[in-house]
Design a protein around this motif. Sequence first.
Motif, PDB file in Angstrom:
ATOM      1  N   UNK A  39       0.879  -1.182   0.000  1.00 42.04           N
ATOM      2  CA  UNK A  39       0.000   0.000   0.000  1.00 42.04           C
ATOM      3  C   UNK A  39       0.914   1.229   0.000  1.00 42.04           C
ATOM      4  N   UNK A  40       1.007   1.894  -1.130  1.00 46.94           N
ATOM      5  CA  UNK A  40       1.851   3.106  -1.205  1.00 46.94           C
ATOM      6  C   UNK A  40       1.086   4.186  -1.950  1.00 46.94           C
ATOM      7  N   UNK A  41       0.146   4.790  -1.217  1.00 46.72           N
ATOM      8  CA  UNK A  41      -0.718   5.809  -1.826  1.00 46.72           C
ATOM      9  C   UNK A  41       0.012   7.144  -1.973  1.00 46.72           C
TER      10      UNK A  41
ATOM     11  N   UNK B 200     -12.995   3.225 -16.368  1.00 51.79           N
ATOM     12  CA  UNK B 200     -13.570   1.887 -16.260  1.00 51.79           C
ATOM     13  C   UNK B 200     -13.117   1.023 -17.428  1.00 51.79           C
ATOM     14  N   UNK B 201     -12.659  -0.146 -17.140  1.00 51.71           N
ATOM     15  CA  UNK B 201     -12.208  -1.096 -18.147  1.00 51.71           C
ATOM     16  C   UNK B 201     -12.015  -2.450 -17.502  1.00 51.71           C
ATOM     17  N   UNK B 202     -11.456  -3.397 -18.242  1.00 52.60           N
ATOM     18  CA  UNK B 202     -11.221  -4.709 -17.627  1.00 52.60           C
ATOM     19  C   UNK B 202     -10.098  -4.657 -16.602  1.00 52.60           C
ATOM     20  N   UNK B 203     -10.207  -5.473 -15.572  1.00 53.58           N
ATOM     21  CA  UNK B 203      -9.139  -5.607 -14.584  1.00 53.58           C
ATOM     22  C   UNK B 203      -7.964  -6.353 -15.212  1.00 53.58           C
ATOM     23  N   UNK B 204      -6.765  -6.244 -14.625  1.00 52.31           N
ATOM     24  CA  UNK B 204      -5.637  -7.008 -15.145  1.00 52.31           C
ATOM     25  C   UNK B 204      -5.982  -8.492 -15.211  1.00 52.31           C
TER      26      UNK B 204
ATOM     27  N   UNK C 244      -5.009   0.100  -5.481  1.00 54.18           N
ATOM     28  CA  UNK C 244      -5.179  -0.696  -6.695  1.00 54.18           C
ATOM     29  C   UNK C 244      -5.995   0.049  -7.742  1.00 54.18           C
ATOM     30  N   UNK C 245      -6.974   0.857  -7.299  1.00 49.81           N
ATOM     31  CA  UNK C 245      -7.757   1.641  -8.266  1.00 49.81           C
ATOM     32  C   UNK C 245      -6.895   2.724  -8.913  1.00 49.81           C
ATOM     33  N   UNK C 246      -5.987   3.288  -8.127  1.00 46.69           N
ATOM     34  CA  UNK C 246      -5.055   4.260  -8.707  1.00 46.69           C
ATOM     35  C   UNK C 246      -4.132   3.580  -9.705  1.00 46.69           C
ATOM     36  N   UNK C 247      -3.731   2.368  -9.416  1.00 46.77           N
ATOM     37  CA  UNK C 247      -2.758   1.647 -10.250  1.00 46.77           C
ATOM     38  C   UNK C 247      -3.389   1.050 -11.501  1.00 46.77           C
ATOM     39  N   UNK C 248      -4.592   0.499 -11.370  1.00 43.88           N
ATOM     40  CA  UNK C 248      -5.169  -0.247 -12.492  1.00 43.88           C
ATOM     41  C   UNK C 248      -6.410   0.406 -13.098  1.00 43.88           C
TER      42      UNK C 248
END
Length: 804
Positions: A199-201, A235-239, A388-392
């Motif tokens: 977790x590195x926000x 919004x799109x597909x997850x990894x 994870x939302x920031x990343x993906x």
Amino acid sequence: MFVSYKWLQDYIDLSGVTAAELAEKITKSGIEVEGVEILNEGIKGVVVGHVLEREQHPNADKLSKCLVDVGEEQPVQIICGAPNVAQGQKVAVAKAGAVLPGNFKIKRAKLRGEESNGMICSLTELGMEGKVVPKEYSEGIFVFPADAEVGVDALGLLNRDDEVLELGLTPNRADCLSMLGVAYEVAAILGREVKLPEISLEPVAEKASDYVKITVEAKKDNPLYVAKMIKNVKIGPAPLWMQTRLMSAGIRPHNNVVDITNYILLEYGQPLHAFDYDRLGSKEILVRRAADGEKFVTLDDVERTLTPDHLVITNGTEPVALAGVMGGANSEVTSDTTTVLLESAYFSGAAVRKASKDHGLRSEASARFEKGVDPNRVRAAGERAAYLMAKYAGGEVLEGAAEADTLTVEPAVVSITLEKINRVLGTELVMKDVKEIFDRLQFAVSIEEDTITVTAPTRRGDIKIEEDLLEEVARLYGYDNIPKTLPIGSSTPGRLSDYQKKRREVRQYLEGAGLYQAVTYSLTSEEKATQFALEKGDTIRLAMPMSEERSILRLSIMPQLLEVLKYNSARQNDSLAVYETGAVFLSNGDESLPVEREHLAAAVTGLWHSHSWQGEKKAVDFFVVKGIVEGMFAKLGLMDRVDYVQAQLDGMHPGRTAEIRLNGEKIGFVGQVHPSIQKELDLKDTYVFELSLKAVLEAEAPVLQYETIPRFPSITRDIALVVNRETVSGTLWEIIVNEGAPLLKEAEVFDLYEGDKIEAGKKSIAFSLKYADPVRTLTDDEVTKVHGRVLNALQEKTGAVLRG
């Protein structure tokens, strides 16, 4: 709980321990692993292919001719029937020679005249369940991301080179409803460290509290509510790795935001919910009990009617989610969502269970809230999801969180002495051994002389009393290592009593004779309570009956068995034989409990034998049912002590009913149900018996005696006797047996005649008599002498004469 072996390695080093070995260790430590599934078992030859060209099959409207690069020197032609195949896609290809689930082998073939050198696969064809396949690929082939490398193992990219452990968790081990919880458990078993997720926000300058205000009215049901804000999400597909992990756990992927909330649910055991902030309609989240009759449409597009028992998340006025169960259709994340309000909360298990049960909505989230989540993971789970939302999803996480916090949860502190641990477990552990076990569990420990005090982390809500600590020591020390001792002292091995043995023999005999066991209610109606009763008496009424049909304790089992026949007959099962052993209840006065007597009853109707290919059909009659009863008495050794006396009983046929007497005492009856009752129940001829099983099983059977097998021939004489019509065959038989002893060995009725060739008021009964002596051959004179004595006695006592 499905646990991915590969995923688990993100949190703990599993080197040197296979999935099967890990499953055995977990099971031996107290959590049963119900199975280990190898996801790619039996599958080979599946690679990533690149569709270079796609054109319509010249001879089939629903087939496509594709040129596919599978990482070899030349591309291959494959005929594909999927509607979504297109040029430029990266797809899963089973090459010629590949094997798919079910030992399905791929061969080169011609389809409608065109050569096909393999198969482009859907996810279900690779062994995945249809319910977890993403909706866009549920009726076609799966398409890999554009950066997938051609020719590599497709199963590896789909996470099918994995093994999944299925844990059979008991309700107290809710901590293992998450990957982190399982990691802590495995770390304790293996003595290794747990690696926590990253977790590195890097939040933007804006504050989440400026966007939304949190108000909680139902503080007892929701003591902690945390809202994170993420802007500019795409919004799109997850990894792919995240989608495949979700699918392995039985969850269908949707989009990156929703998939991240589900991923955190599995990782932390903390359910989350993502709202489309722009669709909330306000800048407030109000948590309250629903109004009576309040309406709400959930994500499954079903309108729910709420009650004050249900906890709802609202935008200040109208509900947007059923707390801990399901979100609302009015605020769900869609493809147009750009700003997400992320909910991470601690809800009361009772409130969630009430809503889940009332609306039939059982979800992964509700299951975890009901069993209990770790209150100290609520914030961490929200932070991890935001990261994870920031990343993906390309989102920007706003600083801090908007929250309402009245939660006060203190970790459990429990003490136990080393002496008690060793005394209860039968071990000889030293303090160092016990401390090491609690250190492996990551429980804080303090020691003072012989007492060890443990502070259990909040993730282990099952640790509350001394016995919980005993269990932890026992399972991690190893149940196999606990000394085994035999009980000390005198004991009596368990066994069946004579009564129980005989009852079991009776049941086995009746079932061997073709009767099915029935179990009926002991409660009946006022009308049926006294029907067929062996002992008449006052009925016993319940103080608070369920209904009038079930208000009186029965005096006979027979009415219930006839209801069984009626029920089956109405469903075209009209040849049936049933029996029941059960209690009847006799009044013992108003102030005393009733006396319970065990009875045996049976009812038979329809055909007893039906062999249509032989043309043989035999309907049930009196002698079939009487034969069943006689066989049972013979089995118990009571045959010679039982008599059958013609009788007239209420509810029974006046000419086809007999009392059953044991040692001269009435114990039951056998016969045909009265025609009027048969008609009322819409039954064919029905024959029944009921007797006091207690009297039968408590009767002393004579000592079993064996006789030498006869070595000398017997002599048979048949006689036909003309007697008054009222004379019963039993009377004649008794005279014959008494007068013919000791040479007479058998006497059986084989014919009955009543007709115009017999004097009015008379009937003819024919007996077959067998004479024998075990030590010599009888002469005709000896037999004639005894036979004459029998005939004289019959004439003197009953007026019987030989039929001319």
